[in-house]
Each structure stands twice: as C-alpha cells, then as structure tokens.
Design a protein around this motif. Structure first.
Motif, short mmCIF file in Angstrom:
data_model
loop_
_atom_site.label_atom_id
_atom_site.label_comp_id
_atom_site.label_asym_id
_atom_site.label_seq_id
_atom_site.Cartn_x
_atom_site.Cartn_y
_atom_site.Cartn_z
N TRP A 56 0.84 -1.20 0.00
CA TRP A 56 0.00 0.00 0.00
C TRP A 56 0.87 1.25 0.00
CZ3 TRP A 56 -3.11 2.07 4.70
CH2 TRP A 56 -3.93 3.13 4.29
N LEU A 59 2.52 1.64 -3.48
CA LEU A 59 1.61 1.95 -4.58
C LEU A 59 0.97 3.32 -4.43
CD1 LEU A 59 -0.18 -1.49 -5.05
CD2 LEU A 59 1.57 -0.45 -6.50
N SER A 60 0.68 3.74 -3.20
CA SER A 60 0.01 5.01 -2.97
C SER A 60 0.60 5.70 -1.74
CB SER A 60 -1.49 4.78 -2.78
OG SER A 60 -2.12 5.97 -2.43
N GLY A 63 -1.76 8.45 -0.07
CA GLY A 63 -2.90 7.88 0.65
C GLY A 63 -2.47 7.20 1.95
N TYR A 64 -1.35 6.50 1.90
CA TYR A 64 -0.83 5.84 3.09
C TYR A 64 -0.45 6.87 4.15
CZ TYR A 64 2.14 2.84 5.97
OH TYR A 64 2.69 2.16 7.01
#
Length: 103
Positions: A56, A59-60, A63-64
C-alpha cells in the motif's frame, strides 16, 4: 493400603526419573523444534501484517501517509479525551489523596 499407594507412587516416580535421564537429548531436540516453530509462526504473522502495508505504501504513498496521520491524530485525541473525562469524572479523587497525605 497406604503402603501399596506409597509403593505405586515410588514406582511411578522411578519410571519418570528413568525416562527423564534417558530422554535428555530428545528433550533438547523437542525444545529446539518448539523454538523454531515459534520463530516461524512469528515470521509468518509479521509477513501477513507488514507485506500489505508495504504494498500500500509503495503503490500510494500519499494515501498511506494521510491515513497514518489521520489515525495517529485520532489516537492522540482519544487518549487526551479519555484523560480529561477520567479527571472530570473523579475530581474528588485528587482531594481524597491530598487528605490521606495530610493525615
């Protein structure tokens, strides 16, 4: 009757002690095996928890990071609110402590 019970207990004790002295190597091997199994279980659990978080975060990242900051802020606010509520709920507790110290 007590003599029979004593003899049976003594016999069981001798058998147990004999098995303990003979199986010292197997006890060590069993202990090592248990330690290795626990270590493997810890590694598996760590992988199950960490790998999705790693994926996670890679990839982002935005957002994390936002999710982590929101969760951390919420946790800190919850701890502060819990402390304030507990002090507001028991204001006499502090007075009682002071009275006990004076006596």
């Amino acid at each position: 009757m007590l003599k029979i019970a004593y003899n049976n207990t003594d016999t069981i004790y001798k058998v147990l002690m004999k098995n303990k002295s003979e199986s010292k190597g197997s006890r060590i091997l069993t202990t090592i095996l248990i330690i290795l199994l626990l270590a493997a279980a810890c590694l598996l659990l760590a992988f199950i928890v960490v790998f999705p978080l790693y994926k996670w975060a890679s990839l982002s990242p935005a957002g994390y990071s936002i999710t982590f900051i929101v969760l951390l802020t919420g946790f800190i606010a919850w701890r502060i609110a819990k402390k304030i509520i507990s002090k507001r709920k028991n204001p006499s507790e502090k007075k009682m402590k002071n009275k006990k110290e004076e006596v």
